[in-house]
Every structure is written in C-alpha cells, then in structure tokens.
Design an enzyme around this catalytic site. Structure first.
Site, short mmCIF file in Angstrom:
data_model
loop_
_atom_site.label_atom_id
_atom_site.label_comp_id
_atom_site.label_asym_id
_atom_site.label_seq_id
_atom_site.Cartn_x
_atom_site.Cartn_y
_atom_site.Cartn_z
N THR A 165 0.88 -1.16 0.00
CA THR A 165 0.00 0.00 0.00
C THR A 165 0.91 1.19 0.00
O THR A 165 2.05 1.08 0.45
CB THR A 165 -0.80 0.01 1.33
OG1 THR A 165 -1.58 -1.16 1.39
CG2 THR A 165 -1.68 1.22 1.47
N GLY A 217 0.74 -3.80 4.96
CA GLY A 217 0.89 -5.21 5.29
C GLY A 217 -0.46 -5.85 5.51
O GLY A 217 -1.45 -5.45 4.90
N1 ASP Z 1 -2.73 -3.24 4.07
C1 ASP Z 1 -3.14 -3.60 2.74
C2 ASP Z 1 -4.35 -4.46 2.81
O1 ASP Z 1 -4.50 -5.22 3.75
C3 ASP Z 1 -2.15 -4.32 1.93
C4 ASP Z 1 -0.72 -4.03 2.18
O2 ASP Z 1 -0.37 -2.96 2.59
O3 ASP Z 1 0.13 -4.93 1.97
O4 ASP Z 1 -5.11 -4.43 1.86
#
Ligand code: ASP
Length: 322
Positions: A165, A217
């Site tokens: 993200t 994440g």
């Molecule tokens: N936090 C984001 C989600 O869960 C994805 C990411 O940042 O890896 O969609």
C-alpha cells in the site's frame, strides 16, 4: 512540518514534500503525491498496475483524513478508475458519507468525472492467466467463474509480493495533520475483500492535536486492533510516538487465530517526531522522511519487531506474479 511515507511512496514523496515546502495544504500535497503512484504502472501494489483479485479484476481501495475537522473519505473495491485517492477526497467533499464501496463507489466516480482507466496492465493479466491455467482443474475452468472461490483464496496469502500500500502522513505549515492511503490490496484476494487501507482507524488515522498513523501489510491484523486510531489515542493519553507505536504492536501480540503476518506501522506526532516499525518484517523495510528545510526526503530503515513466526513459503499467486 513533516512528511512520512513508505517505500511504496517513492515516486510521490518528492512532490508532496515540495508542495508542503511551498505552503500547500497537507491533504492537497498528499493527494498530489499519491496520484503519481497510482498512475505509475511500475508500482505493482497501488492503482494502475496493481495485482488483480481471484477473478482477474483490479479492485482498488483508498482513504484520506483531515485531522483538524476529523472528516474522512474512502473508497473500497473500486474498479475502473485511475485515482481512487481523488475519488475518496470527493467523498469527503461532496457527500454526507465517509465510505463508498464497489458499484456505488464506481457510480460516484463516474458522476464526479473521475478518470476512467483499465488498471489491469498486460503483465498483471499475464500473471493472472498463468495462475489460472496452471492451478485450476479442467472442471473448474469449464465452470468458471461459477465455482466456489474459498479454496482458491489460499493463493492470496503471499508474504513477498502481491500486497502493499502507499501511506502518507503529513503536517503542513499551518499545523494541520492529514493522512492518505491507496492500494490494490492483496493480489488474488477474494472479490470484495477490503483490507485496512480504506477503513479509517485501522489503516490510517489523523488528528491535528496529537498526530497520525498508517499501516501497510496484513490489513486483517490492523483491522482487528484498530491500530491507527489506537496509536493516536495512545498519543492523546500522553505516550511518546515511540511508546504509542510499541503499545500498538503489543496489542497485536494478543491476536489469536486468523492471519498473523507482516505489518509496517508508520506514525508521527504533532511535534514532528516519528516512528516506523516493521512487525514480522524482513529487517529491510524502508520509508521516506522529510522535515521543513530539507531539500528532499531521506530513506530510512524501519525497526524490525518479531511478534510471532510467519509462514514464508510462496503461494501460487506469488509464483505467477514474479
Ligand atoms: N494493508 C493492505 C491491505 O490489507 C495491503 C498491504 O499494505 O500490503 O489491503
């Protein structure tokens, strides 16, 4: 003044910093930076170029928050538009609502003249098709897409690629603190899955009086802990930004069951202090930091913290996305 953004924010950070230095409003500066990332097809986890869901469709999530008014705007599972962050901003500006998802979000984006885009770039299409060709049985292919997707969802759990993200936290010359996020979420996710990025309080939160926080994440973890809001609340209760982030990490130690994976937490306080930790990260998570008077953002390394062991075996989705 301060700007904190993650490594995924690389192509937007200098622009946001320049706008802040020029005296622009934090939310305008954040939106300008995130738009560059959304439009860049080499950033594979945000906007155009993001990985598709199990059905091969790119669903985008974004959120903004203005920490002085505490107004937010967010979109989830938005298909077919280039700048989810700007659609989120218009939700904040034009509606008495804070969050739109799916068809309603797309309808709103059309109504406000949002820029349409085919976000599934050829390489994402290739990766999805390779996965489809190799992993599905002939019976599943024949019945596609009218088959249960639950079992296929295991391919979404990908510790290396397919998730990230961009998150931006900024305090402008007027002292306003704002936040912004944008993501395609997990590659090979179940259609309609929302992570933390469009959910205010989980993936991001800003309050001009105390500070702001944002996460990347495994959104499934920060959703359960309301991580971003918790950090700002810990700041309100008098914790330093370092202690507030560690307290939020401690909250995660109590998660039982569900997905326990990687989360990177970014936080600033109203005095322009910051802290970034990579929970279950590789030790190589980097972020960008800029303060008033500096020529350009600097890349720094997040503090790694392990809260439990995570599986690192690449999943099918990961293999085909390489
Ligand atoms: N936090 C984001 C989600 O869960 C994805 C990411 O940042 O890896 O969609």
């Amino acid at each position: 003044m301060i700007l904190l953004t993650n490594n995924e924010g690389t192509v937007g950070a200098p622009t946001t910093a320049r706008h802040l230095a020029d005296g622009q409003d934090a939310l305008d500066a954040i939106e300008a930076g995130i738009k560059l990332i959304e439009a860049d097809p080499t950033v594979r986890t945000v906007g155009r170029g993001g990985w598709p869901n199990l059905l091969g469709e790119v669903e985008l999530d974004a959120c903004v928050m203005h920490g002085t008014t505490l107004r937010t705007g967010a979109v989830g599972a938005l298909k077919g538009f280039l700048h989810p962050v700007s659609v989120a901003r218009e939700v904040m500006r034009r509606l008495p609502h804070e969050l739109l998802v799916g068809e309603g979000a797309a309808r709103f984006a059309r109504e406000i003249g949002g820029e349409p885009a085919d976000n599934l770039i050829p390489d994402s299409k290739r990766a999805w098709q390779a996965w489809f060709d190799a992993e599905l049985t002939p019976t599943q292919k024949h019945a596609w897409p009218d088959i249960p997707l639950v079992e296929l969802c295991r391919h979404a759990i990908d510790p290396e690629i397919g998730r990230d993200t961009t998150v931006f936290l900024a305090q402008d010359a007027g002292g306003d603190i704002c936040s912004g996020t944008s993501t395609s979420g997990w590659g090979w996710k179940y259609p309609g899955r929302l992570g933390d990025s469009p959910i205010i309080g989980a993936g991001s939160y800003a309050d001009t009086r105390y500070g702001a926080a944002a996460c990347t994440g495994a959104g499934e973890m920060t959703l359960r802990c309301c991580t971003a809001r918790s950090i700002v609340l810990y700041l309100k209760k008098g914790a330093s930004v370092v202690d507030a982030v560690h307290e939020a990490v401690d909250d995660m130690r109590h998660l039982q069951g569900g997905l326990i994976s990687r989360v990177t937490i970014h936080a600033i306080d109203a005095k322009a202090n910051h802290k970034v930790v990579a929970v279950n990260g590789t030790g190589e998570n980097t972020y960008w930091l800029w303060h008033q008077g500096e020529a350009a953002p600097t890349s720094l390394r997040a503090e790694p913290i392990v809260i439990t062991s995570v599986a690192t075996k690449p999943t099918a989705g990961a293999r085909y996305a390489r």
